[in-house]
Design an enzyme around this catalytic site. Structure first.
Site, PDB file in Angstrom:
ATOM      1  N   ARG A 324       0.846  -1.186   0.000  1.00 16.09           N
ATOM      2  CA  ARG A 324       0.000   0.000   0.000  1.00 16.09           C
ATOM      3  C   ARG A 324       0.890   1.248   0.000  1.00 16.09           C
ATOM      4  O   ARG A 324       1.890   1.310   0.712  1.00 16.09           O
ATOM      5  CB  ARG A 324      -0.931   0.021   1.215  1.00 16.09           C
ATOM      6  CG  ARG A 324      -2.093  -0.958   1.134  1.00 16.09           C
ATOM      7  CD  ARG A 324      -3.087  -0.556   0.049  1.00 16.09           C
ATOM      8  NE  ARG A 324      -4.278  -1.388   0.007  1.00 16.09           N
ATOM      9  CZ  ARG A 324      -4.429  -2.453  -0.767  1.00 16.09           C
ATOM     10  NH1 ARG A 324      -3.421  -2.844  -1.551  1.00 16.09           N
ATOM     11  NH2 ARG A 324      -5.565  -3.135  -0.757  1.00 16.09           N
ATOM     12  N   GLU A 353      -3.654   7.806  -5.681  1.00 15.02           N
ATOM     13  CA  GLU A 353      -3.914   7.074  -6.928  1.00 15.02           C
ATOM     14  C   GLU A 353      -5.200   7.583  -7.566  1.00 15.02           C
ATOM     15  O   GLU A 353      -6.197   7.781  -6.865  1.00 15.02           O
ATOM     16  CB  GLU A 353      -4.015   5.564  -6.639  1.00 15.02           C
ATOM     17  CG  GLU A 353      -2.730   4.962  -6.110  1.00 15.02           C
ATOM     18  CD  GLU A 353      -2.828   3.465  -5.839  1.00 15.02           C
ATOM     19  OE1 GLU A 353      -3.866   2.856  -6.167  1.00 15.02           O
ATOM     20  OE2 GLU A 353      -1.863   2.895  -5.293  1.00 15.02           O
ATOM     21  N   HIS A 372      -1.002   0.207 -10.189  1.00 19.28           N
ATOM     22  CA  HIS A 372      -1.674  -0.641  -9.191  1.00 19.28           C
ATOM     23  C   HIS A 372      -2.460  -1.768  -9.890  1.00 19.28           C
ATOM     24  O   HIS A 372      -3.629  -2.004  -9.590  1.00 19.28           O
ATOM     25  CB  HIS A 372      -2.610   0.179  -8.314  1.00 19.28           C
ATOM     26  CG  HIS A 372      -2.943  -0.509  -7.019  1.00 19.28           C
ATOM     27  ND1 HIS A 372      -3.376   0.165  -5.900  1.00 19.28           N
ATOM     28  CD2 HIS A 372      -2.914  -1.827  -6.653  1.00 19.28           C
ATOM     29  CE1 HIS A 372      -3.607  -0.681  -4.906  1.00 19.28           C
ATOM     30  NE2 HIS A 372      -3.332  -1.909  -5.343  1.00 19.28           N
TER      31      HIS A 372
END
Length: 412
Positions: A324, A353, A372
């Site tokens: 993370r 993000e 991601h």
């Protein structure tokens, strides 16, 4: 020199002509002469949680009894202890939830699907929902889940269709007496493959290869081996262990950091397992050639890999983050990359993000960026739903212990 047991086996091998007996003795000889496996060194942590010794986890590659209770329900319906009455806190158009509607085990029912409490207004009290399935497709899950649980006190179990539960964690949830499980173990192998690709990207200097190809430049250069290098893993859960498994096959030494290092006392991949104190983190950073961060985002871990950790990092190390983004102090990471303290970084997750175009990471040549998506296979979310449908849901119906319990107070 061979041991006395090995010497006896050698003499027996010379005397036997029966090939089957010879084969048996050969296997015994190999076993007798193998060096005993040295368990990892355990560096304890003050934060160790002895209760986690009973942790039951799922891994799609290693779990041996897949679908055991799903099969039991099919062949023996009398094994059903209770019905599962499910509220599906998800986007109704979430295609990955298809198994919820056409493949549920006998004894399970979807009462309603929705993304907010008011979507469940027509559920009457006598229906007694006892399970909530939560998908990342629910846009306000952190806010809505505690409201749903407060409205329906009959709910016993919440299953989250992802490994990370940070999108549902809240103070309200942490105070509620409900079991929470997740999809840990579904995404580990693809992320481990990414980690090893990232190691090789820098060890073999792939950016240079690509540049030489563009310029049609035939110029040889030295590359590095991964064999013999040290891989440090910050957050030794299922993803971290999957990385260790592959790295071990490459011939790398593994040092790891986890909240309860005693859980890895018999781990065949690790040489050293540290606790999660700052001194241990800095020690891991200082001795690792490659560092994989797979820690979850919690109150305790946010900003954990900070300027002090990057100050302690081994010269020319490579940092890989696939856990993370908020676990890392990005400003300190950028400084270590720009100063040359780090050879490079491979980043699949970020503090913000999508990564804004203004973020300096985009401009650094020694950074590999992915959006991601390094666990995003074509079927990964469908498989996560199938874990709920075929593994944990049948366990609940049969009154058995659930896999992948998480501490919703800690956030993992």
């Amino acid at each position: 020199m061979f041991s006395s047991k090995s010497s006896v086996l050698i003499r027996q091998l010379k005397n036997f002509k029966d090939p089957r007996k010879c084969a048996f003795l050969s296997r015994s000889f190999v076993k007798a002469t193998q060096a005993p496996q040295v368990p990892p060194t355990i560096i304890p942590s003050e934060n160790a949680d002895p209760a986690m010794k009973t942790y039951k986890y799922w891994n799609r590659e290693e779990y041996a009894r897949k679908g055991r209770y799903d099969y039991l329900i099919k062949v023996s319906p009398e094994s059903i202890v209770k019905e599962a009455k499910i509220l599906n806190l998800s986007d109704p158009d979430d295609e990955a939830n298809e198994p919820l509607f056409d493949r549920l085990p006998f004894g399970a029912t979807i009462l309603k699907t929705g993304t907010k409490l008011t979507d469940f207004d027509d559920i009457v009290n006598n229906q007694q929902p006892n399970v909530v399935f939560v998908s990342p497709s629910c846009p306000m899950a952190r806010k809505q889940l505690p409201l749903v649980l407060a409205r329906f006190p009959s709910i016993e179990w919440v299953h989250v269709r992802s490994a990370g539960i940070d999108f549902v964690v809240s103070d309200e949830l942490s105070e509620l007496p409900v079991t929470v499980t997740n999809a840990k173990g579904q995404f580990s192998s693809s992320l481990a493959e990414y980690a090893m690709m990232a190691c090789s990207y820098f060890a073999k200097d792939l950016p240079r290869l690509l540049k030489q190809k563009r310029t049609k430049n035939w110029e040889k250069y030295d590359v590095e081996e991964l064999r013999g290098k040290t891989l440090g893993i910050v957050g030794y859960g299922d993803i971290g262990r999957a990385c260790a498994k592959l790295a071990h096959n490459y011939g790398m030494k593994i040092v790891a950091l986890r909240r309860n290092p005693k859980l890895s006392v018999q781990d065949p991949y690790c040489s050293v397992v540290y606790g999660t104190d700052k001194r241990s983190l800095n020690q891991l950073m200082s001795e690792s050639d490659y560092i994989v961060c797979s820690a979850p985002s919690t109150v305790e871990t946010r900003g954990m890999v900070n300027a002090d950790a990057f100050k302690a990092v081994k010269e020319n190390a490579v940092f890989i983050n696939l856990g993370r983004g908020p676990v890392i102090d990005e400003d300190a990471l950028i400084e270590a990359l720009k100063s040359g303290k780090l050879k490079g970084a491979a980043l699949d997750v970020f503090s913000e993000e999508p990564l804004p175009p203004s973020n300096e990471l985009w401009e650094l040549d020694n950074v590999l960026i992915s959006p991601h998506n390094m666990d995003q296979t074509a079927t990964f979310m469908h498989e996560a739903t199938e874990f709920f449908v075929f593994e944990n849901l049948p366990r609940f119906i049969c009154g058995k212990e659930l896999l992948n319990p998480v501490n919703h107070s800690l956030g993992y």
